[in-house]
Design a protein around this motif. Structure first.
Motif, short mmCIF file in Angstrom:
data_model
loop_
_atom_site.label_atom_id
_atom_site.label_comp_id
_atom_site.label_asym_id
_atom_site.label_seq_id
_atom_site.Cartn_x
_atom_site.Cartn_y
_atom_site.Cartn_z
N LEU A 1 -91.08 79.45 27.84
CA LEU A 1 -92.35 79.00 26.93
C LEU A 1 -91.94 77.72 25.99
N THR B 1 -99.40 78.29 26.60
CA THR B 1 -99.11 76.81 26.46
C THR B 1 -100.29 75.91 26.76
N LEU C 1 -97.96 82.63 30.65
CA LEU C 1 -97.29 81.48 30.15
C LEU C 1 -98.52 80.15 30.07
#
Length: 156
Positions: free
Chosen positions: A45, A10, A6
């Motif tokens: 997300l 990101t 994750l």
């Protein structure tokens, strides 16, 4: 996905993700029974990317929380969203004014020494050392909460 994945997807750090969970911007992740690892969904997300875009606009956690709440109530009026953005724009404008005042002060200060001297003869240092000089004061307090603000301000 695990927290590291994750983070890569990101551009956030693992610590930031954990912090956003702790303060309630991001829902807690599911944990596996066997190793207690956090597992994140596609919703995590999407939310984290939304939060990152808001942070890129220098929004506070409280403002982001309000926008997240509005996303959860899609049939409600968007008036609160419009008001939030208008207020945030005012904070940005206040910060711009503070930065322009700072720019002016630095230009004046920089003009005090136009050639290379020994530090003891530096006009900049002399100007900053003047006890009765109030030119280099922190800008007047505003309600700005935009990052980098150099004044005492109200948090939203």
């Amino acid at each position: 996905m695990k927290i590291g994945e994750l983070a890569r997807e990101t551009g956030c750090t693992v610590e930031t993700i954990r912090y956003y969970e702790k303060v309630g911007l991001l829902p807690k992740a599911m944990r596996s029974q066997e190793n207690n690892y956090r597992y994140y969904s596609q919703k995590h997300l999407e939310l984290l990317l939304f939060i990152r875009r808001c942070r890129a606009l220098a929004m506070t956690h409280e403002e982001i929380q309000q926008l997240l709440q509005a996303r959860e109530e899609p049939d409600n009026s968007c008036i609160s969203i419009n008001e939030l953005i208008a207020e945030h724009l005012e904070h940005v404008r206040a910060r711009i004014e503070e930065l322009q005042a700072l720019e002016s002060q630095l230009e004046i200060l920089g003009s005090q020494c136009q050639s290379v001297h020994a530090a003891r003869d530096c006009g900049i240092l002399k100007k900053l050392d003047e006890a009765d000089n109030n030119d280099w004061q922190t800008p007047k307090a505003s309600n700005s909460h935009v990052e980098g603000s150099r004044c005492h301000h109200k948090k939203h």
